[in-house]
Design a protein around this motif. Sequence first.
Motif, PDB file in Angstrom:
ATOM      1  N   SER A 175       0.828  -1.208   0.000  1.00 23.79           N
ATOM      2  CA  SER A 175       0.000   0.000   0.000  1.00 23.79           C
ATOM      3  C   SER A 175       0.861   1.256   0.000  1.00 23.79           C
ATOM      4  CB  SER A 175      -0.933  -0.004   1.215  1.00 23.79           C
ATOM      5  OG  SER A 175      -1.753   1.145   1.233  1.00 23.79           O
ATOM      6  N   ALA A 176       1.890   1.295   0.858  1.00 21.09           N
ATOM      7  CA  ALA A 176       2.776   2.461   0.909  1.00 21.09           C
ATOM      8  C   ALA A 176       3.531   2.631  -0.416  1.00 21.09           C
ATOM      9  CB  ALA A 176       3.763   2.308   2.067  1.00 21.09           C
ATOM     10  N   PHE A 177       3.964   1.520  -0.994  1.00 22.76           N
ATOM     11  CA  PHE A 177       4.658   1.580  -2.284  1.00 22.76           C
ATOM     12  C   PHE A 177       3.758   2.173  -3.359  1.00 22.76           C
ATOM     13  CE2 PHE A 177       5.067  -0.778  -6.339  1.00 22.76           C
ATOM     14  CZ  PHE A 177       6.276  -0.267  -6.772  1.00 22.76           C
ATOM     15  N   MET A 178       2.498   1.756  -3.412  1.00 20.12           N
ATOM     16  CA  MET A 178       1.606   2.252  -4.451  1.00 20.12           C
ATOM     17  C   MET A 178       1.260   3.724  -4.244  1.00 20.12           C
ATOM     18  SD  MET A 178       1.236   0.111  -6.803  1.00 20.12           S
ATOM     19  CE  MET A 178      -0.039   1.030  -7.666  1.00 20.12           C
ATOM     20  N   GLU A 179       1.215   4.174  -3.016  1.00 16.80           N
ATOM     21  CA  GLU A 179       1.036   5.611  -2.772  1.00 16.80           C
ATOM     22  C   GLU A 179       2.198   6.394  -3.381  1.00 16.80           C
ATOM     23  OE1 GLU A 179      -0.649   7.434   0.925  1.00 16.80           O
ATOM     24  OE2 GLU A 179      -0.200   5.432   1.709  1.00 16.80           O
TER      25      GLU A 179
ATOM     26  N   THR B 288      -6.897   3.182  -3.003  1.00 15.13           N
ATOM     27  CA  THR B 288      -7.478   3.157  -1.656  1.00 15.13           C
ATOM     28  C   THR B 288      -6.461   2.521  -0.712  1.00 15.13           C
ATOM     29  OG1 THR B 288      -8.581   1.039  -2.081  1.00 15.13           O
ATOM     30  CG2 THR B 288      -9.842   3.035  -2.509  1.00 15.13           C
ATOM     31  N   ARG B 289      -6.005   3.292   0.240  1.00 14.09           N
ATOM     32  CA  ARG B 289      -4.951   2.846   1.145  1.00 14.09           C
ATOM     33  C   ARG B 289      -5.426   1.706   2.031  1.00 14.09           C
ATOM     34  NH1 ARG B 289      -3.353   6.090   5.103  1.00 14.09           N
ATOM     35  NH2 ARG B 289      -5.335   7.212   5.071  1.00 14.09           N
ATOM     36  N   THR B 290      -4.536   0.762   2.272  1.00 15.66           N
ATOM     37  CA  THR B 290      -4.780  -0.261   3.277  1.00 15.66           C
ATOM     38  C   THR B 290      -4.472   0.351   4.640  1.00 15.66           C
ATOM     39  OG1 THR B 290      -4.200  -2.042   1.749  1.00 15.66           O
ATOM     40  CG2 THR B 290      -4.137  -2.543   4.109  1.00 15.66           C
ATOM     41  N   LEU B 291      -5.478   0.452   5.481  1.00 14.47           N
ATOM     42  CA  LEU B 291      -5.306   1.065   6.800  1.00 14.47           C
ATOM     43  C   LEU B 291      -4.694   0.096   7.795  1.00 14.47           C
ATOM     44  CD1 LEU B 291      -8.774   2.856   6.907  1.00 14.47           C
ATOM     45  CD2 LEU B 291      -6.577   3.805   6.181  1.00 14.47           C
ATOM     46  N   GLY B 292      -5.095  -1.142   7.717  1.00 13.29           N
ATOM     47  CA  GLY B 292      -4.575  -2.157   8.628  1.00 13.29           C
ATOM     48  C   GLY B 292      -4.999  -3.534   8.175  1.00 13.29           C
ATOM     49  N   ALA B 293      -4.214  -4.536   8.524  1.00 13.55           N
ATOM     50  CA  ALA B 293      -4.519  -5.924   8.188  1.00 13.55           C
ATOM     51  C   ALA B 293      -4.123  -6.797   9.361  1.00 13.55           C
ATOM     52  CB  ALA B 293      -3.787  -6.355   6.924  1.00 13.55           C
ATOM     53  N   VAL B 294      -4.903  -7.845   9.587  1.00 12.87           N
ATOM     54  CA  VAL B 294      -4.657  -8.694  10.745  1.00 12.87           C
ATOM     55  C   VAL B 294      -4.997 -10.139  10.402  1.00 12.87           C
ATOM     56  CG1 VAL B 294      -6.981  -8.333  11.687  1.00 12.87           C
ATOM     57  CG2 VAL B 294      -5.125  -9.000  13.219  1.00 12.87           C
ATOM     58  N   THR B 295      -4.235 -11.055  10.963  1.00 10.59           N
ATOM     59  CA  THR B 295      -4.552 -12.472  10.843  1.00 10.59           C
ATOM     60  C   THR B 295      -4.190 -13.170  12.139  1.00 10.59           C
ATOM     61  OG1 THR B 295      -4.107 -14.537   9.641  1.00 10.59           O
ATOM     62  CG2 THR B 295      -2.308 -12.948   9.771  1.00 10.59           C
ATOM     63  N   ALA B 296      -5.023 -14.094  12.544  1.00  9.29           N
ATOM     64  CA  ALA B 296      -4.730 -14.941  13.696  1.00  9.29           C
ATOM     65  C   ALA B 296      -3.984 -16.185  13.219  1.00  9.29           C
ATOM     66  CB  ALA B 296      -6.014 -15.322  14.425  1.00  9.29           C
TER      67      ALA B 296
ATOM     68  N   LEU C  79      -8.652  -3.692   6.567  1.00  5.82           N
ATOM     69  CA  LEU C  79      -9.388  -2.427   6.537  1.00  5.82           C
ATOM     70  C   LEU C  79      -8.808  -1.548   5.440  1.00  5.82           C
ATOM     71  CD1 LEU C  79      -9.784  -1.428  10.305  1.00  5.82           C
ATOM     72  CD2 LEU C  79     -11.537  -2.358   8.786  1.00  5.82           C
ATOM     73  N   ARG C  80      -9.691  -1.015   4.566  1.00  5.02           N
ATOM     74  CA  ARG C  80      -9.258  -0.142   3.481  1.00  5.02           C
ATOM     75  C   ARG C  80     -10.066   1.147   3.503  1.00  5.02           C
ATOM     76  NH1 ARG C  80      -9.576  -4.745  -0.307  1.00  5.02           N
ATOM     77  NH2 ARG C  80     -11.546  -3.876  -0.988  1.00  5.02           N
ATOM     78  N   GLU C  81      -9.469   2.191   2.942  1.00  7.48           N
ATOM     79  CA  GLU C  81     -10.208   3.424   2.747  1.00  7.48           C
ATOM     80  C   GLU C  81     -11.422   3.179   1.852  1.00  7.48           C
ATOM     81  OE1 GLU C  81      -7.407   7.310   2.613  1.00  7.48           O
ATOM     82  OE2 GLU C  81      -7.109   5.869   0.994  1.00  7.48           O
ATOM     83  N   SER C  82     -12.451   3.972   2.049  1.00  6.16           N
ATOM     84  CA  SER C  82     -13.577   3.955   1.122  1.00  6.16           C
ATOM     85  C   SER C  82     -13.195   4.725  -0.133  1.00  6.16           C
ATOM     86  CB  SER C  82     -14.799   4.604   1.765  1.00  6.16           C
ATOM     87  OG  SER C  82     -15.791   4.865   0.788  1.00  6.16           O
TER      88      SER C  82
ATOM     89  N   ASP D 129      -7.830  -2.992  -3.561  1.00  4.05           N
ATOM     90  CA  ASP D 129      -7.426  -4.390  -3.369  1.00  4.05           C
ATOM     91  C   ASP D 129      -6.129  -4.697  -4.099  1.00  4.05           C
ATOM     92  OD1 ASP D 129      -7.244  -7.004  -2.653  1.00  4.05           O
ATOM     93  OD2 ASP D 129      -9.334  -7.494  -3.083  1.00  4.05           O
ATOM     94  N   LEU D 130      -5.026  -4.513  -3.385  1.00  5.31           N
ATOM     95  CA  LEU D 130      -3.686  -4.668  -3.959  1.00  5.31           C
ATOM     96  C   LEU D 130      -3.144  -6.085  -3.818  1.00  5.31           C
ATOM     97  CD1 LEU D 130      -2.227  -1.345  -2.519  1.00  5.31           C
ATOM     98  CD2 LEU D 130      -2.882  -1.769  -4.901  1.00  5.31           C
ATOM     99  N   ALA D 131      -3.951  -7.019  -3.340  1.00  2.00           N
ATOM    100  CA  ALA D 131      -3.432  -8.350  -3.022  1.00  2.00           C
ATOM    101  C   ALA D 131      -2.941  -9.107  -4.242  1.00  2.00           C
ATOM    102  CB  ALA D 131      -4.515  -9.169  -2.306  1.00  2.00           C
ATOM    103  N   ASP D 132      -3.428  -8.792  -5.435  1.00  2.00           N
ATOM    104  CA  ASP D 132      -3.060  -9.580  -6.614  1.00  2.00           C
ATOM    105  C   ASP D 132      -2.442  -8.761  -7.728  1.00  2.00           C
ATOM    106  OD1 ASP D 132      -3.177 -12.287  -6.349  1.00  2.00           O
ATOM    107  OD2 ASP D 132      -5.333 -12.424  -6.656  1.00  2.00           O
TER     108      ASP D 132
END
Length: 523
Positions: A279-283, A296-304, A313-316, A390-393
């Motif tokens: 996300s930071a790279f694409m900004e 749309t910036r990725t604000l945070g991501a979490v996994t257990a 969480l992404r910006e609207s 959605d930068l995942a792919d």
Amino acid sequence: MHRPPTPEAEAALADELSVVRPGLSAAYAQALPGARAAVLTRLWRALAHEPLPWIARREPGSDGLTLRLTDGRRLHGPHADPYATTSYVTEVRLDDKPYHRPARLVDALAVPHGAAFAAELDHSVASLALSRAGQPASCDPAEPVPSRTWEQRVVDGHPYHPNCRSRPGFSAAEQLAYAPEHRPLVELGLVAADDCLITGEWPKWLRDGERVLIPVHPWQSAHVLDRPVQERLTAHPLMSLRTLALPDGPHVKTALSARLTSSVRDISVYSVETAESVSAFMETVTDRLDVPLHITRTLGAVTADSPDLAAVLRESPDAYARPSEQVVPVAALPLTGLADDPIWLGEFTRLVLTVGLRLLDLGVALEAHSQNLLVVLSPTGAPLRLIYRDLADIRISPARLARHGFPAPAVAGRIVTDDETTLRRKLFGSLVGGALGATAGSTAALRAALETVVRDLPATADLAALRDEPLPTKALTLMRLSPETPGDIWTRLPNPLARPGSGGHSMRSTSSGTSSGTSSGTS
């Protein structure tokens, strides 16, 4: 004697509907023939253009297209426009027997893994009929509405995938309660978890002391997870079903371990690990290039430490529009009527190709399909800017970045590649074969839009490939019939810029193999 199955999903959904929403039963029954034609049209496109091993050859004729199967049988249907989005196929004949239901056709073909695919097609027809049955009579396309409202107006799902509405494992009640086209409010559960991997900023309102609260889709809570839910958040479901818009807040992407269209919709640990860096790279990329594109910036991501319990969480995208402007997902553009104007379609094509090819030349291939890509429209409907989410792919090329003196992000794994074929497939297959093709709605309209643009774009090797070579696209049906093959399988469609009879216009599909490192179900 082999007998085709009864359309079990159609009947089962009708039975459920008579109990949970009897007022929709008549509309559902009326929608079934149109839904069968819509799915059959998508299936016929695949049969006409994908490298299916049991099709020996394809023979265009004056009365349509004939497929010669390896076992000697003949399959006949209309001419197959690879970019058409209308439901123009109502019947396909296998030898002399007509088929109107796609599931029964696939069952009669008796190909490897066909039984499971036929069941998914049956689900696709039933769910599509339910989606169409629940729609309001009309809406005003000129009325300013939030982007989430446009997303919920996209009823038919993927424009080219036969599994456009396949939702096995979802009851009629669950589809009505969770699917965006039914316009529900969905209550996400919050599951407390310890020892989570977090990237970015996970907000305080999603914490319980030292524990992290992970938003969980209610279907996931009911069918996959065995954990207590502490609180609930009300949200609006978006096109992908597992991503939801919080009221006046960010979008939350949830893990949803169900097979929708092609993939199981979980969130990989890898996606969470790389979310903040990408996300930071694409900004940085969009700031440097000064192109009409917002990420749309990725604000945070979490996994257990599990793809079944994770969230992003992404910006609207609405944050990037002025009060007088509208944000519309590309998948919803046909509903606006704007694309019926060739001049408007040319302007939109110029915008998306300029942005997409500029980033590709730099070293970033966006997966810019109709769901990930949105457009900001002026009050008069002019296309002004693009928004990508959605930068995942995406795919990132360190070699291309280095040629432009641009540092690559500190990430490794499947999104990093210098393979030019992979990079071009990613962008061309999603942007031209997906977003532009579906917006134009036919080969003729797509060709006209491209011809007005490509001669004015910078002459790069990527543009030459787009202009002169067959168009890469995912072989979506072959992928569903090849469960033993991981990743994406590709085919090539006739180049929309090629005129009939030229070298780029061929009815013959060829396999290009699997992509490097793409994992279905992790995006």
